[in-house]
Design an enzyme around this catalytic site. Structure first.
Site, PDB file in Angstrom:
ATOM      1  CG  ASP A  27      32.281  49.470  36.441  1.00  0.00           C
ATOM      2  OD1 ASP A  27      33.080  49.890  37.279  1.00  0.00           O
ATOM      3  OD2 ASP A  27      32.536  48.530  35.679  1.00  0.00           O
ATOM      4  CE1 TYR A  53      37.351  44.000  30.284  1.00  0.00           C
ATOM      5  CE2 TYR A  53      37.935  44.255  32.603  1.00  0.00           C
ATOM      6  CZ  TYR A  53      37.835  43.458  31.471  1.00  0.00           C
ATOM      7  OH  TYR A  53      38.215  42.142  31.511  1.00  0.00           O
TER       8      TYR A  53
END
Length: 637
Positions: free
Chosen positions: A294, A378
């Site tokens: 990420d 998320y």
């Protein structure tokens, strides 16, 4: 050609890039003829000067100001790595990125946004959706980083795409994964190079509703500081209870802490979350490739939330806006990107003595510096804590919505059924904290400290003795270590040349949480690309070029970048300027309680002073004076 005049608003070598500087950087790059019709600015960040330069700098000294810029030509898919001088108004270097060797620059929002129209026009994708009774217009195409698997993709900018059905605008598509189908899209050519329909699985039908079954009866909690804050902020420098730290912010790493000291003594030169990887455990042909970096692939701080009082932060708050470059190179301000506040943390120390009648209590408090970012499904919060007893801690908070699949039953033991027919694959969230240490100076040594059981012997006749073993980590390769909870393993970062009043070297101890490291097989692609996450600790000699544990260009990188390359020369790290890289995180076997939105899960680490102070530094915390103290004097003492 019009040249952009040199411009800088910096008051310190580590000052955050300002909106004016971002504008100037774009102008310098354009003036150099490097911005075409389809050129995008992938990343713009401060090229931080060498630590020696920062430490030697004094107010009034000139400041050399440089930025690192990553460009992408969307027409060709080629990237370039630039160094731009704000001091001279020139591009000092421009290096083409070899996609076959170096990997790709991070993925753009503009590339993500192009995916759904590409697939809506692809007959194979439409056929797969129609086969399942779905209108392609109601299927959200979720593009995900491709990893490095198939030779025919090497050198091309590729994403893999999974579908999720959305019945209406209020429906959460994560509740309805269209499992069994995966598309491979070349984002440069704007075409799907493959659509694979492996198995026709039922699309889970139950909606994800956040309406509670039971409403809890809870009264409000109010946080008040009637005399105001105990901290001050001047030019991004925070001072509180002896602590001093310069707050930084970067599109790739997010919140950074710079020149962290207490009582005028340095502890950490720079601290950040420099990478994270989320590897999934489902080996099915639809999902085996799921492992997201990420930080390196998505530049996760681009998605930083604007924080809100009463929701994200409580109390007397100071906010820092975050300024980044958008994909056209223009400044973009994220309001309230970073939250700063202090909070009570319970009893700090207490004693009631039977001999002299002492009754003393001091409450602990901590300074909190935090930000939150949302990457797809998320949400991640990163909270740095500074305590009155000299402790430093980092806490990662993971919440949001778990990534879903169709539940295939117990014969597919890689997911949990979290709602009827809805699965959540097992996965990990592994973070790398880069800790550029400076414990009372830059010459530090790391000791591995283990508890040691001692056998019965003439010197231990009753078998009660135990001791500790201190092993210095002397070279980079031998300093790649794993945790061991059975011996309470910690790592002490000490300065051998500075001692406390007892003659002991001053130090700080890294206390890990002892979670699993990367669980993927050693032969796997993700193991090769995320080697940093196979060890709990790495120690390297300081090198300003070594910023990212999985390498500079993580997207579609073949592997062996970052820390494996950094330690190849096995440089000495004893009594040296060292950087610690600590892997920590969560191994997530989802539960029904994680649906439809996941309660916050926590991971992190702690740095505690060990001989850094001559005695308990929290002795200086004043007694509490409050109407809520149940004593005759009103003092909690």
């Amino acid at each position: 050609m019009t040249m952009t005049a040199p411009v800088s608003t910096a008051t310190h070598p580590l000052s955050r890039l300002s909106a004016e500087e971002f504008t100037a950087i774009r102008g310098i790059v354009a003036d150099a003829g490097l911005v075409g019709e389809r050129t995008k600015f992938v990343y713009v960040g401060l090229a931080e000067p060498h630590k020696d330069v920062v430490l030697a700098w004094q107010p009034g000294d000139p400041i050399e100001r440089r930025a690192r810029v990553l460009l992408l030509d969307r027409a060709t898919g080629t990237g370039a790595d630039l160094t731009v001088s704000l001091s001279t108004g020139q591009v000092e270097s421009s290096t083409p990125i070899d996609a076959l060797v170096d990997g790709q620059v991070p993925i753009l929002d503009a590339e993500f946004e192009a995916i759904e129209p590409i697939l809506a026009a692809d007959e194979r994708w439409v056929t797969a959706m129609t086969k399942r009774g779905l209108d392609v217009a109601n299927v959200r195409s979720v593009p995900l980083s491709a990893g490095s698997y198939f030779p025919d993709e090497f050198g091309s900018r590729v994403v893999r795409v999974l579908g999720f059905h959305q019945a209406d605008a209020a429906d959460l598509p994560w509740a309805h994964p269209v499992d069994g189908v995966v598309a491979f899209v070349d984002v440069t050519r704007g075409v799907a190079i493959d659509v694979q329909d492996h198995v026709d699985l039922p699309v889970p039908a139950e909606r994800a509703e956040l309406t509670p079954d039971v409403v809890r009866d809870l009264k409000p909690i109010e946080i008040t500081q009637p005399e105001g804050r105990s901290f001050t902020v001047t030019d991004d420098v925070v001072r509180w209870a002896g602590w001093e730290v310069r707050v930084g912010f970067d599109a790739r790493e997010g919140l950074t802490l710079n020149q962290l000291s207490i009582d005028g003594r340095s502890v950490i030169h720079r601290a950040s979350i420099s990478e994270m990887v989320v590897p999934y455990a489902d080996p099915s042909p639809v999902r085996f490739w799921q492992n997201y970096f990420d930080t390196g692939e998505y530049l996760f701080a681009r998605y930083t939330n604007s924080l809100e009082l009463g929701c994200d932060c409580l109390g007397e708050i100071h906010y820092f806006d975050g300024v980044l470059a958008d994909e056209d190179g223009n400044p973009r301000t994220i309001r309230n990107a970073i939250c700063l506040h202090e909070e009570d943390y319970g009893v700090g120390w207490k004693h009631t003595d039977m001999f002299n009648g002492m009754v003393e209590t001091r409450r602990s408090r901590r300074l909190v510096i935090s930000f939150f970012t949302t990457i797809g499904n998320y949400d991640y919060g990163f909270y740095w804590y500074l305590y009155t007893d000299g402790t430093i801690a980092l806490e990662s908070k993971a919440t949001g919505i778990v990534f879903t699949s169709a539940y295939r039953g117990e014969e597919h033991p890689f997911a949990t059924e979290i709602a009827p027919g809805l699965g959540a694959p097992f996965h990990q969230h592994l973070f790398s904290a880069r800790l550029d240490m400076a414990v009372d100076g830059v010459a530090n040594t790391v000791h591995e400290v283990d508890a040691v059981r001692l056998p019965v012997s003439p010197t231990n006749p009753y078998g009660n003795a135990f001791t500790r073993k201190l092993t210095p980590l002397t070279t980079e390769k031998t300093a790649a270590r794993t945790t061991d909870a059975t011996v309470g393993r910690t790592w002490h970062i000490v300065n051998p040349s500075v001692t406390n009043r007892l003659g002991q070297p001053v130090g700080y101890a890294l206390h890990p949480e002892n979670g699993p490291t990367l669980l993927a097989d050693e032969s796997s692609s993700v193991h090769k690309r995320a080697t940093f996450s196979t060890k709990s600790l790495w120690v390297t000699a300081y090198d300003p070029a070594e910023r990212y544990p999985a390498g500079d260009f993580v997207n579609q990188h073949p592997g062996d970048g970052g820390l494996p390359a950094f330690v190849a020369d096995d440089a000495p790290v004893e009594n040296a300027d060292v950087v610690l890289w600590h892997t920590f995180g969560l191994t997530h076997f989802p539960r029904p309680e994680d649906w439809p939105v996941m309660p916050t899960d926590y991971a992190g680490f702690t740095l505690k002073p060990v001989g850094f102070f001559d005695k308990n530094p929290a002795l200086g915390v004043p007694t509490s004076s409050s109407s809520h103290c149940a004593t005759e004097t009103g003092h909690c003492s």
